[in-house]
Structure formats: C-alpha cells, structure tokens
Design an enzyme around this catalytic site. Structure first.
Site, mmCIF file in Angstrom:
data_model
loop_
_atom_site.group_PDB
_atom_site.id
_atom_site.type_symbol
_atom_site.label_atom_id
_atom_site.label_comp_id
_atom_site.label_asym_id
_atom_site.label_seq_id
_atom_site.Cartn_x
_atom_site.Cartn_y
_atom_site.Cartn_z
ATOM 1 N N ARG A 64 1.122 -0.910 0.228
ATOM 2 C CA ARG A 64 -0.117 -0.021 -0.027
ATOM 3 C C ARG A 64 1.278 1.631 -0.042
ATOM 4 N NH1 ARG A 64 -5.472 1.441 3.879
ATOM 5 N NH2 ARG A 64 -5.754 -0.286 1.949
ATOM 6 N N HIS A 71 -7.149 1.173 -6.387
ATOM 7 C CA HIS A 71 -7.595 -0.026 -5.266
ATOM 8 C C HIS A 71 -8.728 -1.288 -5.598
ATOM 9 C CE1 HIS A 71 -7.638 -1.254 -0.995
ATOM 10 N NE2 HIS A 71 -8.327 -0.120 -0.607
ATOM 11 N N GLN A 130 -10.256 -3.639 -3.632
ATOM 12 C CA GLN A 130 -11.408 -3.413 -3.371
ATOM 13 C C GLN A 130 -12.104 -3.384 -4.139
ATOM 14 O OE1 GLN A 130 -12.136 -1.436 -0.173
ATOM 15 N NE2 GLN A 130 -14.355 -2.547 -1.019
ATOM 16 N N ASP A 147 -17.261 6.720 -1.080
ATOM 17 C CA ASP A 147 -15.878 7.140 -0.558
ATOM 18 C C ASP A 147 -15.594 8.291 0.232
ATOM 19 O OD1 ASP A 147 -13.961 5.733 0.579
ATOM 20 O OD2 ASP A 147 -12.545 5.642 -1.677
ATOM 21 N N CYS A 161 -16.443 1.834 0.554
ATOM 22 C CA CYS A 161 -14.892 0.431 1.129
ATOM 23 C C CYS A 161 -14.643 0.703 2.241
ATOM 24 C CB CYS A 161 -14.134 1.095 -0.146
ATOM 25 S SG CYS A 161 -13.499 2.383 0.180
ATOM 26 N N ARG A 190 -13.692 -9.089 1.239
ATOM 27 C CA ARG A 190 -12.277 -8.289 1.060
ATOM 28 C C ARG A 190 -11.514 -9.889 1.007
ATOM 29 N NH1 ARG A 190 -10.376 -3.158 1.387
ATOM 30 N NH2 ARG A 190 -8.289 -4.819 0.329
HETATM 31 N N1 CP Z 1 -11.513 0.263 2.490
HETATM 32 C C1 CP Z 1 -9.954 -0.080 2.903
HETATM 33 O O1 CP Z 1 -8.959 -0.668 1.949
HETATM 34 O O2 CP Z 1 -9.631 -0.381 3.813
HETATM 35 P P1 CP Z 1 -8.937 0.152 5.117
HETATM 36 O O3 CP Z 1 -7.855 1.365 4.486
HETATM 37 O O4 CP Z 1 -8.359 -0.718 6.168
HETATM 38 O O5 CP Z 1 -7.361 -1.513 4.468
HETATM 39 N N1 NVA Z 2 -9.906 6.842 -1.281
HETATM 40 C C1 NVA Z 2 -9.122 6.234 -0.077
HETATM 41 C C2 NVA Z 2 -9.987 4.478 0.310
HETATM 42 C C3 NVA Z 2 -9.008 4.435 1.790
HETATM 43 C C4 NVA Z 2 -9.771 2.735 2.152
HETATM 44 C C5 NVA Z 2 -8.408 6.292 0.477
HETATM 45 O O1 NVA Z 2 -7.535 6.699 0.232
HETATM 46 O O2 NVA Z 2 -8.370 7.061 1.440
#
Ligand code: CP
Ligand code: NVA
Length: 308
Positions: free
Chosen positions: A108, A135, A138, A226, A265, A293
């Site tokens: 990540r 992502h 997701q 989101d 998400c 997930r």
């Molecule tokens: N939806 C998602 O990726 O959640 P986290 O940021 O908690 O991993």
């Molecule tokens: N769009 C959000 C998704 C978190 C899972 C971010 O990148 O913070």
C-alpha cells in the site's frame, strides 16, 4: 511470467470472473467455520505473503492476513517507516531482497510509480493494496458483493457520488472489463482521471460524468461513495465544501432503483459522504463488502500463484 495484480486489467475480464466464481465457492464451502481454520485443500500451504504499508489500513491488513491463513499460508506485516525502505533503501533493492525471502508481496503506497518499480524488480507476484491511483482489491470485493446480491455485472447500472479517486478508478476499469455502467456524480475539478474513463469506454463499458447527483443515481441498482478526502490528499476544507451536494442521504437513495444497495469501501466519514440513516439501513451492504475483502483476495492470491 510472474503474475502481478497491480490493476484489474493485469488479470482481464475472464480472470476477474473466474476469481469471483472461486471466491463464491470457497466462501460457501467454509460457511460457519472458525475464521482462522484453513480451507480443506489449503492451496497456498507453505507460502508467505509480505505486506508493506506506507499508509494506514484496517481492512486490507487484516483481510490479507486472514486470506493467507485460510489458504494455508502465512503473512508478514511491515510498516514502511520501520523498514530500511523508510531510511532510503531503494524500492528496487527491497524488491530483490524480499523476492528471495517470501513468495509474494503486497504493498500500500502513496505513489503508484513505486508499485510499478517494485514489480519491475521483483521475482515474485506483487499485489496492489491501494495506491494514490487505484484500489483493485477493493473492487474485487465489491464485484463479489454485487453478484451475491443477485445482480449480473453486464448491464448493471451503478452510481458513484463524490470524489474521482483511486477507488473510482478501479471501479471504472471494472466497468470496461465487465461491461457495466458507472454514472459519476461529482463536482467540477474532482473528476476521475480521464485515461481510466477512455480506456473503459473503449472496452465497452459506459461511463457518464454529471454534476447532478440525482441524475447520477436515477434508477441505479448500486449506489457507491467513498471519503471526500483520501489519505495523503491536501485541500481538505475546499474539497469537503465542493462535495457537500453529493452526500448520500435517504432523499438521494430514494431516487435510485427501489431495491438499490448502498456500498462504501470504508472507513466512512459519517455525516460527510454518507448519513447514518443510509449506512445503517437495510439497503447498506458495507459489512458484507468488508468481509468479502477476505474472500475476494483469496482468489486474487490463487490467481497470482497460477492456480486460477
Ligand atoms: N477499504 C480499505 O482498503 O480499508 P483499509 O484502509 O482499512 O485497508
Ligand atoms: N479513497 C480512500 C480509500 C481508503 C480505503 C483513500 O485512498 O484514502
């Protein structure tokens, strides 16, 4: 050829469909089991996944760890800040070292270029656990959740409200691969990257951009939003002000199809992009989406290891 899962397009539509089928079957086969018990066939026995987090995570971290346990393997979780990567060891050298030690890497990162560099130098599969650009894991869970609710993907009418962010980019990519419609309702200046929109349209998906939230949701079977300010994004106050008309509240949901589901998400910013009344309603499938997930990523893991 090492299989990476950096975008949904790395797999392609048929493999995405195969992964969702596999996830549905595996989820059903272990219904009611203790969550950490390996699946009967333990298809990734002996395999280890290393996870690198440059940003916060609850779902991605726990779901990949549980996915590896259920597949009979194991996971190592690392915060980039406590790795030598955080002190300047290069992404390339990190990729080379981890590839000698583990069987796959999930990252990540704040910068999509880093995952591409990691994959370029890795001898093992690299999986995108969220970047500033996309992502895909997701969206695998989201597609699984939509199908579980009885919808076919081709021809599906889906509405997205708010920011044109990383999650939306992967959703738009899915629209192209799986032939559905995404109507994006959002403010000027916060549109998705048009490269995603154009690729999806060229692949046969329909992507409609509108400033009108009611037009976006009209007749939609799935309503998705989101957070308005993603991790690492600046300009919080201006963004939030621009997004206000796109809040998913009960009145907006009333304009969607009668049995429309609500998806997010998570984490949610209750009172911003969604009201409590919507996220806590019986239309909301956000907890299934979070659980999925695990199930979707098990199939992504099996795919990168050539089992699907
Ligand atoms: N939806 C998602 O990726 O959640 P986290 O940021 O908690 O991993
Ligand atoms: N769009 C959000 C998704 C978190 C899972 C971010 O990148 O913070």
């Amino acid at each position: 050829m090492t299989r990476h899962f950096i975008s949904l397009a790395d797999a392609g539509g048929p493999a995405v469909a195969a992964m969702i089928d596999d996830a549905l079957g595996r989820k059903a086969a272990r219904a009611g089991w203790p969550k950490g018990r390996p699946d009967a066939d333990a298809p990734l026995a002996g395999r280890v996944l290393a996870m690198i987090f440059e940003k916060s995570s609850t779902r991605t971290r726990v779901s990949f760890d549980m996915a590896m346990r259920q597949l009979g393997g194991s996971a190592i979780v690392m915060e980039a800040g406590s790795m030598q990567l955080g002190r300047g060891e290069t992404v390339a050298d990190t990729a080379r070292v981890l590839s000698r030690m583990v069987d796959a890497i999930m990252i990540r990162t704040d910068d999509h270029a880093k995952i591409e560099e990691l994959a370029h130098h890795a001898g093992v599969p690299v999986i995108n656990g969220l970047t500033d650009l996309s992502h895909p894991c997701q969206i695998m869970a989201d597609l699984l959740t939509i199908i579980e609710r009885g919808h076919a993907l081709p021809g599906l009418q889906l509405a997205w409200l708010g920011d044109g962010n990383n999650v939306l980019h992967s959703l738009i990519e899915a629209a192209g691969l799986m032939q559905f419609t995404v109507r994006v309702g959002g403010p000027a200046g916060y549109e998705p990257d048009m490269a995603f929109v154009e690729r999806a349209r060229a692949a046969g998906g329909e992507v409609i951009l509108t400033r009108n939230p009611r037009e976006a949701v009209a007749g939609a079977q799935v309503v998705v939003t989101d957070c308005w300010v993603s991790m690492g994004q600046a300009g919080g106050d201006a963004r939030v002000a621009a997004m206000r008309p796109y809040q998913v509240d009960a009145a907006l949901m009333a304009g969607a199809a009668q049995d429309a589901i609500f998806m997010h998400c998570l984490p949610a910013h209750r009172g911003e992009e969604v009201t409590d009344a919507v996220i806590d309603s019986d239309r909301s499938v956000v907890w299934d989406e979070a659980e999925n997930r695990i199930h979707a990523q098990k199939s992504v893991l099996r795919w990168v290891f050539g089992q699907l």
